[in-house]
Each structure stands twice: as structure tokens, then as C-alpha cells.
Design an enzyme around this catalytic site. Structure first.
Site, mmCIF file in Angstrom:
data_model
loop_
_atom_site.group_PDB
_atom_site.id
_atom_site.type_symbol
_atom_site.label_atom_id
_atom_site.label_comp_id
_atom_site.label_asym_id
_atom_site.label_seq_id
_atom_site.Cartn_x
_atom_site.Cartn_y
_atom_site.Cartn_z
ATOM 1 N N ASP A 251 0.919 -1.406 0.011
ATOM 2 C CA ASP A 251 0.047 -0.062 0.012
ATOM 3 C C ASP A 251 1.095 1.160 0.047
ATOM 4 O O ASP A 251 0.743 2.220 -0.940
ATOM 5 C CB ASP A 251 -0.807 0.214 1.182
ATOM 6 C CG ASP A 251 -2.011 -0.898 1.335
ATOM 7 O OD1 ASP A 251 -3.089 -0.564 0.305
ATOM 8 O OD2 ASP A 251 -2.008 -2.108 1.830
ATOM 9 N N THR B 56 -7.303 -5.110 -0.233
ATOM 10 C CA THR B 56 -6.086 -5.615 0.637
ATOM 11 C C THR B 56 -6.192 -7.010 1.059
ATOM 12 O O THR B 56 -5.372 -7.547 1.178
ATOM 13 C CB THR B 56 -5.707 -4.354 1.659
ATOM 14 O OG1 THR B 56 -6.180 -3.229 0.867
ATOM 15 C CG2 THR B 56 -4.462 -4.643 2.296
#
EC number: 3.1.3.7
Length: 373
Positions: free
Chosen positions: A52, A149
Site C-alpha cells: 500500500d 487489500t
């Protein structure tokens, strides 16, 4: 509609998503080794990984190098709060290593690279540069560094999503889908193991990058190649199926922010025979753009607000491939209100074509009154 050239913008966006996807592949492989990965929880309990932060820093740094950081506006998901914690030195170190490893390869992707490895201060600056909130005026890059995610952490589907919005209109979108096979082998959950096979360095991997420019009437797909940009791209086209009975319907995996019960009832009322394809991330949009599925429906729980970075890139790719994306009332999605998709009528419906879309909108109206939403 007059189509802007946007050659530098789309070329840079496609190249940086290839580079960012390459970082993600490496990080995801490490996640599945013993003690291999850093996963931290944000305040909302969603996992945040090295990928990320790494992707956000790389995209931010490259865009600033190419377009200058003077008037650069980037709307993105992560901030530096987690990385700035005293107990996050290990995570920051892992992020720094991943970023500098990726940026050292940038020239292979036709992108600039720093004169020397970026230090912690420069990395935090790059991540925190992405602090814009968008809005109705001006040009804004919109990034979801790792969309899905949970899928990423579980070795499943995820996407790197980058879009450019100007005066509230999405001009271009790029989706990096590192676990989505270039060939239409399979997408459903039963095929995950087939997608986890590692690619040989220097070979074509299993992933792809899709992109489109508003008003071009074309969406494209390139294979994800380890360490470079492919020379050719394939034109994408949505499925021609317009009968709900024959349609494949995508929906989110997580129940937390999506009403599976309503979509199941809706699919049943239309006579859909196939089991829903539950997929993490904007790979759902990729599946429709490529003709692997016909419908993506998402009806969020009333407390959940859709964010622009979860949809912008996917919407323009589906539309330029010949599909239709609106809210459940048939209105185009409004990307001009800032970080959130404000004024959504119940939910989001993406379809492979107008005929199927109209049938689903009609079914939503018929089913809504009897639902418990």
C-alpha cells in the site's frame, strides 16, 4: 465529445502501474513466506501492507517527476500516520527497501529514477503529497494503491488503480491486476490456486494491466511482464450476452459493506442461473471489460460511503470497452464531490451492455420495495 490527447498522461500512468504491480508481486510473494511480510491494521481494522505504502510513494514520486509537484493533486487512500509511529520503524524500513528496489528498475519501464535511494523523509513526503480531496474543479490523480487489500493478503485478487479526473469527469483509468490471468482461464474462487503459481523472472507473468481514455471508444490490455513494458496491447470488448438467465454476476467477497442478500434476491428474480462470482477489488470491472462477466452489482449498507478511488479507473475502462456503469437509478456516477461518491441512488450497477443494464435497473425498482434495505 472532444478527446484530449493526454498522451503523456496515459503513457506515464500505464508505465507506473506496471512498475507498481511489479512491486506488489514481490511483496505478495514475501507475505506467504514464514515471517515474510508486514501487515498492520489501520483504525478501521483493514490491513495495510508494505505494498500500500510502497505503491503510493512510487506513483506520487513518478508523477511529481514527470508533471512537476507545483500544482500536482493526488487523491489517495493512505496517510503517513501509521508509518510515523515510533513502533513502525520495521515497517518503514521494509517500505523503504521495497520502494528503492522498485525505483531502481524504473528505467526498464521508461520512467525516471532517483539519483540515489530515497530516504525516509523523502518517502514520507511522497506518501503525504497524496492529500488532495479532489472536487469539481481542476485536475486530480486518483489512486488506490492496493484495492482489495484482504485479497492481496490472502494471495487472491487485488488491483492497483490509477485514474485522472478533470472538472469532475474521469479522463483515463489504469488497472493493474497482477493475479488476473491474461488468458481467460478462470476467475472464480475455485481457481485461486491456479493463480498463485509464481512467474519465472523475465517471463510473462499471470497478470495484466488494463487502461482506457475517455471518449476513445477503446480499452486495452497488456500482459504484466516482470521487469518491463510489453510492446503490444489487446483490445478489450464486453460480452454480447444480454439475457440475465445467461449472465455471470460479480459481487464483493466481503459482506461488511455489501448486501449479498439483496443482490441474491435480485438475481433470482431475473432468473440468473449461475452462482455469483465473488471477487475482491476492482478486478470485477476488469472481468466485465474483458467479457468474462456481464454484471457487477454493489448495494452498500446504509452506513457505508463509496469512495472515488474504488471505482474511477474501473468505470472508464468498462465504459470504453462498450459497457454501462450507473447508480441503481440509472444516473452516471458523480466524481465531482470530493473523496466520496455522493448522491448515489441505492447502489452501483455495471453491465456489459445497455439492454442488460435496463433489465437490471427495472428489476431493482421491482425488488426494492419488498427488500429490507
Amino acid at each position: 465529445m472532444v478527446v484530449e490527447s493526454l498522451e503523456t498522461e496515459i503513457d506515464t500512468a500505464v508505465r507506473v502501474v506496471h512498475l507498481a504491480s511489479s512491486l506488489c508481486v514481490k511483496v505478495q510473494e514475501k507475505l506467504h513466506l514464514p515471517n515474510g511480510g508486514h501487515v498492520k491494521s489501520k483504525d478501521d481494522d483493514s490491513p495495510v501492507t508494505v505494498a500500500d505504502f510502497g505503491v503510493q510513494a512510487i506513483v506520487s514520486w513518478v508523477l511529481a517527476e514527470v508533471f512537476g509537484d507545483q500544482n500536482l493533486s493526488i487523491v489517495a487512500e493512505e496517510d503517513t500516520e501509521t508509518l510515523s509511529d515510533a513502533d513502525s520503524l520495521g515497517l518503514l524500513g521494509a517500505v523503504s527497501n521495497a520502494i528503492n528496489d522498485a525505483l531502481s528498475e524504473a528505467p526498464k519501464y521508461g520512467l525516471p529514477k532517483p539519483d540515489k535511494p530515497l530516504g525516509s523523509t523523502e518517502i514520507l513526503k511522497a506518501i503525504s503529497r497524496c492529500n488532495s480531496v479532489g472536487g469539481p474543479k481542476g485536475r486530480h490523480w486518483v489512486l488506490d494503491p492496493v484495492d482489495g487489500t484482504l485479497g492481496f493478503v490472502r494471495g487472491d485478487q487485488y488491483a492497483v488503480a490509477l485514474a485522472l479526473i478533470e472538472n469532475g469527469k474521469v479522463l483515463l483509468g489504469v488497472l493493474g491486476c497482477p493475479n488476473y490471468p491474461v488468458k481467460k482461464e478462470c476467475l472464480s474462487n475455485g481457481c485461486n490456486q491456479a493463480m498463485k503459481t509464481k512467474s519465472v523472472p523475465g517471463s510473462v507473468s499471470k497478470g495484466c494491466v488494463m487502461y482506457a481514455k475517455r471518449g476513445s471508444g477503446q480499452a486495452w490490455m497488456q500482459p504484466l511482464i516482470v521487469g518491463g513494458i510489453p510492446e503490444s496491447a489487446t483490445l478489450l470488448k464486453v460480452s454480447s450476452v444480454d439475457d440475465p438467465v445467461l449472465a455471470t454476476v460479480c459481487e464483493p467477497v466481503e459482506r461488511a459493506n455489501s448486501n449479498h442478500l439483496f443482490t441474491a434476491g435480485l438475481a433470482n428474480s431475473m432468473g440468473v442461473r449461475k452462482q455469483p462470482m465473488r471477487v475482491y477489488s476492482m478486478v470485477k470491472y476488469a472481468a466485465i471489460a474483458r467479457g468474462d462477466a456481464e454484471v457487477f452489482m454493489k448495494f452498500a449498507q446504509s452506513s457505508y460511503k463509496e469512495k472515488i478511488w474504488d471505482h474511477a479507473a474501473g468505470v472508464v475502462i468498462v465504459e470504453e470497452a462498450g459497457g454501462v456503469v450507473t447508480d441503481a437509478g440509472g444516473k452516471n456516477l458523480d466524481f465531482s464531490k470530493g473523496v466520496y461518491l455522493e448522491g448515489l441512488d441505492r447502489g452501483i450497477i455495471a453491465c456489459s451492455g445497455q439492454v442488460l443494464h435496463e433489465k437490471i435497473i427495472g428489476a431493482v425498482y421491482a425488488s426494492w420495495e419488498s427488500s429490507s434495505l
